[in-house]
Design a protein around this motif. Structure first.
Motif, short mmCIF file in Angstrom:
data_model
loop_
_atom_site.label_atom_id
_atom_site.label_comp_id
_atom_site.label_asym_id
_atom_site.label_seq_id
_atom_site.Cartn_x
_atom_site.Cartn_y
_atom_site.Cartn_z
N GLU A 140 58.93 -28.57 -0.79
CA GLU A 140 59.70 -29.75 -0.37
C GLU A 140 58.82 -31.00 -0.48
N GLU A 141 59.48 -32.07 -0.84
CA GLU A 141 58.76 -33.33 -1.04
C GLU A 141 58.62 -34.06 0.29
N CYS A 142 57.57 -34.89 0.38
CA CYS A 142 57.40 -35.74 1.57
C CYS A 142 58.66 -36.61 1.71
N PRO A 143 59.25 -36.68 2.90
CA PRO A 143 60.50 -37.44 3.04
C PRO A 143 60.35 -38.92 2.71
N PHE A 144 59.12 -39.43 2.79
CA PHE A 144 58.92 -40.86 2.49
C PHE A 144 58.69 -41.13 1.00
N ALA A 145 58.52 -40.06 0.21
CA ALA A 145 58.26 -40.26 -1.23
C ALA A 145 59.54 -40.55 -2.00
N ARG A 146 60.71 -40.27 -1.37
CA ARG A 146 61.97 -40.48 -2.09
C ARG A 146 62.12 -41.95 -2.46
N GLY A 147 62.40 -42.19 -3.73
CA GLY A 147 62.60 -43.56 -4.17
C GLY A 147 61.30 -44.30 -4.44
N ALA A 148 60.16 -43.62 -4.32
CA ALA A 148 58.88 -44.29 -4.58
C ALA A 148 58.78 -44.68 -6.05
N THR A 149 58.16 -45.81 -6.30
CA THR A 149 58.04 -46.31 -7.68
C THR A 149 57.28 -45.32 -8.56
N SER A 150 56.26 -44.69 -8.00
CA SER A 150 55.46 -43.78 -8.82
C SER A 150 56.30 -42.60 -9.31
N ILE A 151 57.28 -42.18 -8.50
CA ILE A 151 58.15 -41.07 -8.93
C ILE A 151 59.02 -41.55 -10.10
N ALA A 152 59.51 -42.78 -10.02
CA ALA A 152 60.31 -43.33 -11.13
C ALA A 152 59.46 -43.41 -12.40
N HIS A 153 58.20 -43.79 -12.25
CA HIS A 153 57.32 -43.86 -13.42
C HIS A 153 57.07 -42.47 -14.01
N LYS A 154 56.94 -41.49 -13.12
CA LYS A 154 56.73 -40.12 -13.61
C LYS A 154 57.95 -39.65 -14.40
N GLU A 155 59.13 -39.99 -13.92
CA GLU A 155 60.35 -39.58 -14.63
C GLU A 155 60.42 -40.23 -16.02
N LEU A 156 60.06 -41.49 -16.07
CA LEU A 156 60.04 -42.18 -17.37
C LEU A 156 59.08 -41.50 -18.34
N LEU A 157 57.89 -41.22 -17.83
CA LEU A 157 56.87 -40.60 -18.69
C LEU A 157 57.30 -39.19 -19.12
N ASN A 158 58.03 -38.50 -18.26
CA ASN A 158 58.50 -37.16 -18.63
C ASN A 158 59.58 -37.22 -19.71
N ARG A 159 60.35 -38.29 -19.72
CA ARG A 159 61.34 -38.47 -20.81
C ARG A 159 60.60 -38.64 -22.14
N PRO A 167 61.44 -27.87 -8.64
CA PRO A 167 60.86 -29.14 -9.13
C PRO A 167 59.34 -29.14 -9.03
N VAL A 168 58.70 -29.85 -9.93
CA VAL A 168 57.23 -29.89 -9.89
C VAL A 168 56.70 -31.29 -9.59
N ILE A 169 57.59 -32.27 -9.56
CA ILE A 169 57.13 -33.65 -9.34
C ILE A 169 56.87 -33.87 -7.86
N SER A 170 55.71 -34.42 -7.55
CA SER A 170 55.38 -34.69 -6.15
C SER A 170 54.62 -36.01 -6.03
N GLY A 171 54.38 -36.37 -4.78
CA GLY A 171 53.57 -37.57 -4.52
C GLY A 171 54.41 -38.81 -4.46
N GLY A 172 53.83 -39.85 -3.96
CA GLY A 172 54.55 -41.13 -3.87
C GLY A 172 53.60 -42.29 -3.70
N ARG A 173 53.85 -43.35 -4.43
CA ARG A 173 53.13 -44.61 -4.23
C ARG A 173 54.10 -45.69 -4.58
N ARG A 174 53.99 -46.82 -3.90
CA ARG A 174 54.91 -47.91 -4.22
C ARG A 174 54.19 -49.02 -4.91
#
Lengths: 335, 66
Positions: free
Chosen positions: A221-240, B59-66
């Motif tokens: 499970e992901e940290c509840p505060f990581a949802r919507g984090a910019t770095s996650i959006a960047h990871k998704e872009l890079l995975n595309r 899912p394998v994606i983890s972590g977070g930074r803004r």
């Protein structure tokens, strides 16, 4: 699909390497790559006491597993962020991992050091959660390493983490961040402990596969505060990008480290001094963590009006839980 | 087959046999972002999954930074 080494049924295909491995051969492949990274980048030596920062997630536990198995002198460090059930579950994973292998795990609570757990720090400081969390982690990792006599801290940052950070810094053309991004953060001050990232060449999927195949019980499970984090959006872009052009993430990061970073590094002049309050390194008079702790304490004080009956909080109902947390945490801190 | 989507906390039923690659495409999931697990095995994208299978997409994606 067949394993490249033994010809048996493959468990994982690695499109960027145009190959596939069965479970046991993949475990060997992963370990070899991580240890080769450690050797090539002069990250660690086997006789050096190493503090491994673990979160209960796949990356840090996989890293600890590889290093311990290869004979490195490791101790785990778990930073308890106080994020409700998520922290309880992740701490339990780290404790179980350490116990099974007879390893030492040190636990440091952010609430004791910062005056409040991460959710309350966020409210008190109005900083984005990931920012307050990252700052606290870096500070406490360094402090725990210094106090424990460790010369190096190893973290589980992987290829996706590093590529996403690089992507974000490049979007902003943040020259200072670009100069600082490296898998080996040298100790440029006697109070700064070296930090290394032995997984920086392994993708998240590769690390998750290793953890799964090794039977490591990590928190999915992901940290509840990581949802919507910019770095996650960047990871998704890079995975595309990776999907259409395998190897892109590694090429982006590796090319930066080899060819671009030295240019940013040349223009970077930062002088570190000791914080007048806590003695840890900073570029100013008071370090960012001491300032954060001040903000938390101010928020706790302003939430407790003089003469008010502590049993009858005067705060809006929506903030009562938070304020109670802050009071409790600041009392812990004062003791 | 039953497909467990760990990141969304739900399960879905899909009928018919197909390759993992096709299953992921139908669900708009990039192969790079998940482990495909059947029992104690990891599946490569060319493996065939059938009506009786229970498949977890972890899912394998983890972590977070803004």
């Amino acid at each position: 699909m067949k394993c490249r080494k033994c010809g048996g049924r493959a468990a994982l295909e690695l499109r960027r390497h145009n190959t596939a491995f069965c479970g046991p051969d993949y475990v060997d492949f992963f370990r070899h790559h991580v240890l080769e990274t450690v050797r090539r980048w002069h990250m660690l030596s086997r006789d050096e006491p190493t503090l491994v920062a673990v979160s209960g997630g796949k990356d840090s536990l996989a890293l600890w597993d590889v290093l311990h198995d290869a004979g490195f002198r490791t101790t785990g460090l778990y930073l308890d962020l106080g994020i409700f059930d998520y922290s309880r579950a992740s701490k339990a994973r780290c404790q179980a991992f350490a116990e099974e292998r007879g390893l030492e795990l040190r636990v440091v609570a952010v609430a004791e050091a910062a005056g409040a757990p991460i959710p309350a720090v966020r409210e008190a400081t109005r900083r984005p959660t990931c920012s307050a969390c990252g700052l606290s982690k870096r500070y406490l990792m360094n402090r725990a390493a210094l106090e424990g006599g460790f010369s190096v801290v190893a973290t589980g940052h992987n290829l996706d983490d590093e590529a996403a950070t690089l992507f974000g810094s490049t979007l902003r053309w943040d020259e200072s961040a670009l100069a600082r991004q490296t898998p080996v953060l040298e100790a440029t001050h006697p109070k700064l402990v070296r930090r290394v990232k032995p997984l920086f060449r392994m993708s998240e999927r590769e690390t998750a596969a290793y953890a799964f195949l090794r039977g490591i019980d990590y928190i999915v499970e992901e940290c509840p505060f990581a949802r919507g984090a910019t770095s996650i959006a960047h990871k998704e872009l890079l995975n595309r990008l990776e999907d259409t052009s395998p190897g892109s993430k590694a090429m982006f990061l590796q090319g930066f480290l080899e060819r671009a970073r030295p240019r940013f590094r040349a223009g970077e002049t930062v002088t570190l001094v000791e914080c007048v309050r806590c003695g840890q390194t900073t570029t100013g008079e008071i370090c960012a963590f001491c300032k954060l702790r001040d903000q938390v304490q101010r928020a706790a004080r302003s939430a407790r009006p003089v003469g008010a009956d502590p049993a009858e909080p005067a705060d809006p109902p929506g903030t009562r839980g938070l304020i109670a947390d802050l009071h409790a945490a600041s009392e812990i801190h004062a003791s | 087959m039953k497909v467990i989507l760990r990141n969304q906390g739900r399960e879905i039923e899909i009928h018919g046999r197909r390759r993992v690659r096709e299953l992921l495409a139908e669900l708009s999931v990039l192969p790079e972002t998940v482990l495909v697990i059947r029992g104690r095995d990891l599946l490569t994208i060319d493996e065939v999954v059938t009506e009786e299978d229970v498949v977890e997409l972890r899912p394998v994606i983890s972590g977070g930074r803004r």
